[in-house]
Design a protein around this motif. Structure first.
Motif, PDB file in Angstrom:
ATOM      1  N   THR A  93       0.579  -1.101  -0.322  1.00 19.62           N
ATOM      2  CA  THR A  93      -0.057  -0.123  -0.195  1.00 19.62           C
ATOM      3  C   THR A  93       0.475   1.171  -0.159  1.00 19.62           C
ATOM      4  O   THR A  93       1.891   1.604   0.737  1.00 19.62           O
ATOM      5  CB  THR A  93      -0.741   0.017   1.365  1.00 19.62           C
ATOM      6  N   LEU A  94       0.443   2.483  -0.554  1.00 14.67           N
ATOM      7  CA  LEU A  94       1.226   3.445  -0.792  1.00 14.67           C
ATOM      8  C   LEU A  94      -0.139   3.857  -0.897  1.00 14.67           C
ATOM      9  O   LEU A  94      -0.664   4.153  -1.318  1.00 14.67           O
ATOM     10  CB  LEU A  94       1.503   3.785  -2.050  1.00 14.67           C
ATOM     11  N   ARG A  95       0.585   5.701  -0.499  1.00 15.76           N
ATOM     12  CA  ARG A  95      -0.585   6.689  -0.616  1.00 15.76           C
ATOM     13  C   ARG A  95       0.539   7.889  -0.940  1.00 15.76           C
ATOM     14  O   ARG A  95       1.059   8.942  -0.875  1.00 15.76           O
ATOM     15  CB  ARG A  95      -1.628   7.047   1.505  1.00 15.76           C
ATOM     16  N   LEU A  96      -1.014   9.366  -1.034  1.00 16.71           N
ATOM     17  CA  LEU A  96      -0.964  10.612  -2.142  1.00 16.71           C
ATOM     18  C   LEU A  96      -1.867  11.539  -1.455  1.00 16.71           C
ATOM     19  O   LEU A  96      -3.066  10.719  -1.113  1.00 16.71           O
ATOM     20  CB  LEU A  96      -0.589  10.094  -3.367  1.00 16.71           C
ATOM     21  N   GLU A  97      -1.184  12.463  -0.877  1.00 15.34           N
ATOM     22  CA  GLU A  97      -2.430  13.460  -0.049  1.00 15.34           C
ATOM     23  C   GLU A  97      -1.749  14.927  -0.653  1.00 15.34           C
ATOM     24  O   GLU A  97      -0.644  15.305  -0.560  1.00 15.34           O
ATOM     25  CB  GLU A  97      -1.692  13.334   1.344  1.00 15.34           C
ATOM     26  N   ASP A  98      -2.582  15.618  -0.983  1.00 11.75           N
ATOM     27  CA  ASP A  98      -2.855  16.952  -1.202  1.00 11.75           C
ATOM     28  C   ASP A  98      -4.335  17.420  -0.730  1.00 11.75           C
ATOM     29  O   ASP A  98      -5.389  17.417  -1.689  1.00 11.75           O
ATOM     30  CB  ASP A  98      -2.379  17.173  -2.565  1.00 11.75           C
ATOM     31  N   PRO A  99      -4.100  17.834   0.070  1.00 13.43           N
ATOM     32  CA  PRO A  99      -5.579  19.200   1.398  1.00 13.43           C
ATOM     33  C   PRO A  99      -5.377  20.716   0.476  1.00 13.43           C
ATOM     34  O   PRO A  99      -7.073  20.323   0.753  1.00 13.43           O
ATOM     35  CB  PRO A  99      -5.097  18.854   2.503  1.00 13.43           C
ATOM     36  N   HIS A 100      -5.084  20.813  -0.662  1.00 13.87           N
ATOM     37  CA  HIS A 100      -5.306  21.997  -1.009  1.00 13.87           C
ATOM     38  C   HIS A 100      -5.748  22.408  -2.185  1.00 13.87           C
ATOM     39  O   HIS A 100      -6.095  22.846  -2.928  1.00 13.87           O
ATOM     40  CB  HIS A 100      -4.180  22.984  -0.561  1.00 13.87           C
ATOM     41  N   THR A 101      -4.611  21.412  -3.151  1.00 19.92           N
ATOM     42  CA  THR A 101      -4.979  22.039  -4.754  1.00 19.92           C
ATOM     43  C   THR A 101      -5.161  19.671  -5.732  1.00 19.92           C
ATOM     44  O   THR A 101      -5.015  18.775  -4.747  1.00 19.92           O
ATOM     45  CB  THR A 101      -4.357  22.049  -5.532  1.00 19.92           C
ATOM     46  N   SER A 102      -4.351  19.962  -6.697  1.00 22.68           N
ATOM     47  CA  SER A 102      -4.373  18.645  -7.180  1.00 22.68           C
ATOM     48  C   SER A 102      -2.475  18.295  -6.941  1.00 22.68           C
ATOM     49  O   SER A 102      -1.965  19.155  -7.179  1.00 22.68           O
ATOM     50  CB  SER A 102      -4.587  19.004  -8.519  1.00 22.68           C
ATOM     51  N   ARG A 103      -2.348  16.455  -6.900  1.00 17.21           N
ATOM     52  CA  ARG A 103      -0.903  16.463  -7.088  1.00 17.21           C
ATOM     53  C   ARG A 103      -1.444  14.831  -8.553  1.00 17.21           C
ATOM     54  O   ARG A 103      -2.423  14.544  -7.590  1.00 17.21           O
ATOM     55  CB  ARG A 103      -1.010  16.150  -5.617  1.00 17.21           C
ATOM     56  N   SER A 104      -0.112  14.754  -8.646  1.00 11.05           N
ATOM     57  CA  SER A 104      -0.750  13.785  -9.661  1.00 11.05           C
ATOM     58  C   SER A 104       1.261  12.129  -9.735  1.00 11.05           C
ATOM     59  O   SER A 104       2.020  13.195  -8.498  1.00 11.05           O
ATOM     60  CB  SER A 104      -0.256  13.909 -10.945  1.00 11.05           C
ATOM     61  N   ALA A 105       1.290  11.350  -9.481  1.00  9.48           N
ATOM     62  CA  ALA A 105       2.026  10.373  -9.015  1.00  9.48           C
ATOM     63  C   ALA A 105       2.384   9.328 -10.355  1.00  9.48           C
ATOM     64  O   ALA A 105       1.672   8.614 -10.368  1.00  9.48           O
ATOM     65  CB  ALA A 105       2.843   9.988  -8.089  1.00  9.48           C
ATOM     66  N   GLU A 106       4.083   8.720 -10.646  1.00 10.85           N
ATOM     67  CA  GLU A 106       3.913   7.715 -11.341  1.00 10.85           C
ATOM     68  C   GLU A 106       4.184   6.335 -10.401  1.00 10.85           C
ATOM     69  O   GLU A 106       5.302   6.443  -9.267  1.00 10.85           O
ATOM     70  CB  GLU A 106       4.950   7.893 -12.426  1.00 10.85           C
ATOM     71  N   PHE A 107       3.310   5.622  -9.829  1.00  9.19           N
ATOM     72  CA  PHE A 107       3.311   4.252  -9.533  1.00  9.19           C
ATOM     73  C   PHE A 107       4.258   3.002  -9.886  1.00  9.19           C
ATOM     74  O   PHE A 107       3.570   2.547 -10.722  1.00  9.19           O
ATOM     75  CB  PHE A 107       2.085   3.746  -8.921  1.00  9.19           C
ATOM     76  N   THR A 108       5.555   2.520  -9.848  1.00  8.42           N
ATOM     77  CA  THR A 108       5.849   1.421 -10.769  1.00  8.42           C
ATOM     78  C   THR A 108       5.711   0.346  -9.907  1.00  8.42           C
ATOM     79  O   THR A 108       5.995   0.158  -8.813  1.00  8.42           O
ATOM     80  CB  THR A 108       7.239   1.655 -11.036  1.00  8.42           C
ATOM     81  N   VAL A 109       5.183  -0.488 -10.876  1.00 13.37           N
ATOM     82  CA  VAL A 109       4.982  -1.632  -9.959  1.00 13.37           C
ATOM     83  C   VAL A 109       5.627  -2.902 -10.335  1.00 13.37           C
ATOM     84  O   VAL A 109       4.844  -3.412 -11.799  1.00 13.37           O
ATOM     85  CB  VAL A 109       3.112  -2.476  -9.673  1.00 13.37           C
ATOM     86  N   ARG A 110       5.718  -3.831  -9.736  1.00  9.57           N
ATOM     87  CA  ARG A 110       7.225  -4.980 -10.253  1.00  9.57           C
ATOM     88  C   ARG A 110       6.371  -5.974 -10.134  1.00  9.57           C
ATOM     89  O   ARG A 110       6.386  -5.878  -8.638  1.00  9.57           O
ATOM     90  CB  ARG A 110       8.602  -5.025 -10.540  1.00  9.57           C
ATOM     91  N   PHE A 111       6.327  -7.203 -10.725  1.00 12.22           N
ATOM     92  CA  PHE A 111       5.785  -8.950  -9.928  1.00 12.22           C
ATOM     93  C   PHE A 111       5.962  -9.605 -10.866  1.00 12.22           C
ATOM     94  O   PHE A 111       5.987  -9.434 -12.246  1.00 12.22           O
ATOM     95  CB  PHE A 111       3.560  -7.934 -10.102  1.00 12.22           C
TER      96      PHE A 111
END
Length: 317
Positions: free
Chosen positions: A266-284
């Protein structure tokens, strides 16, 4: 000695001495005398008056040695003939050897009457090892996070498959000729689209839309507990999935797990004021009949309006 003195002093009427007569007499009898008697007579004549007795003894010893040497030479066999090269072994040997020769294991001439050396029994053949069977690779799962590049080329990062959302309303564009291993399994909440992401996406091998350049579109869903569910088929090999996601005035929770079981990551991403984005890399790594399961959900909202999580694209290589 008396005969020798008489030879030197006495003479007959003809002027020749008695010694001469004695020599003539000895000559008449010499041819019939044995070799040993003639040698002793000659030795006696050669001895000067007054010679030491040891010379006599030495002469007799020498004579005896010569006699023995002659007897030995007369009885010695001739040299053994040397066989020319290429003549089979055993030629010229006494009969009776073939049975021994046929069973010999030692080099060199055989000796009659010897038994051939007993050989130990041959060891049993070693069992042929059965081919080793490689154990299947164990499942594997890891997740990391970083900022999305300013522009993403889905054709380059999604060599096996890719999906983009929101180009025309809530439409979906997939990779043309892709494997189809990326599955959109829906999720809770109503989807909407927007155009205003901070990052843009491009491709040149799309299906319904062949190409796009620098599009900033995506889809979203409002409210806590709502979000998206995705799945990626396993192949038994290590694979890499890149998920491009964001949020607006909310906290998002990314959860990845394998359908075969095991703990979720599990990973979390947060921004209470505006927008935010991320690249999540999953190796399986998962078996062919298993899947990678991904959920991107709004865990909390910080707005009376529409705190939400959004989805832009996913790529597989």
């Amino acid at each position: 000695m008396a005969e020798e003195d008489f030879t030197r002093t006495g003479t007959d009427a003809s002027g020749r001495g008695a010694g001469h007569r004695a020599a003539a007499t000895a000559a008449r009898h010499r041819s019939g005398a044995p070799v040993a008697r003639r040698a002793r007579a000659a030795l006696g004549r050669s001895i000067r008056p007054g010679a030491p007795r040891r010379w006599v003894v030495a002469g007799l010893t020498l004579l005896t040695g010569l006699t023995g040497l002659l007897a030995y030479v007369g009885t010695r066999p001739g040299p053994e003939p040397v066989l020319p090269s290429g003549v089979p072994a055993g030629v010229g040997r006494p009969t009776g050897y073939p049975a021994v020769e046929a069973n010999r294991s030692e080099p060199g001439p055989a000796a009659p009457g010897l038994r051939p050396r007993q050989r130990p029994p041959s060891p049993p053949p070693s069992p042929t090892p059965s081919p080793s069977v490689s154990a299947p690779a164990s499942p594997q799962l890891s997740v990391s996070q970083r900022d999305i590049p300013a522009e993403v080329d889905l054709t380059a990062v999604g060599s096996r498959d890719w999906v983009h959302w929101g180009l025309r309303g809530n439409s979906t564009v997939r990779k043309r000729g892709g494997t189809g291993e990326i599955l959109d399994e829906g999720g809770r909440g109503r989807r909407g689209n927007w155009d205003g992401n901070q990052e843009v996406f491009s491709w040149r091998d799309g299906g319904s839309v062949r190409s796009a350049h620098a599009t900033s579109t995506g889809v979203f869903t409002c409210g806590a507990g709502n979000g998206f569910s995705l799945a990626v088929a396993g192949s038994g090999e290590l694979r890499t999935v890149r998920l491009y996601a964001g949020l607006w005035m909310a906290r998002g929770r990314l959860e990845a797990r394998l359908s075969t079981g095991g703990p979720a990551t599990t990973l979390r991403l947060e921004d209470p004021h505006t927008s935010r984005s991320a690249e999540f890399t999953v190796r399986f790594r998962a078996p062919k009949d298993a899947r990678l399961l991904i959920s991107w959900t709004t865990e909390a909202v910080f707005s009376r309006g529409c705190g939400n999580v959004g989805l832009q694209a996913v790529a597989l290589r």
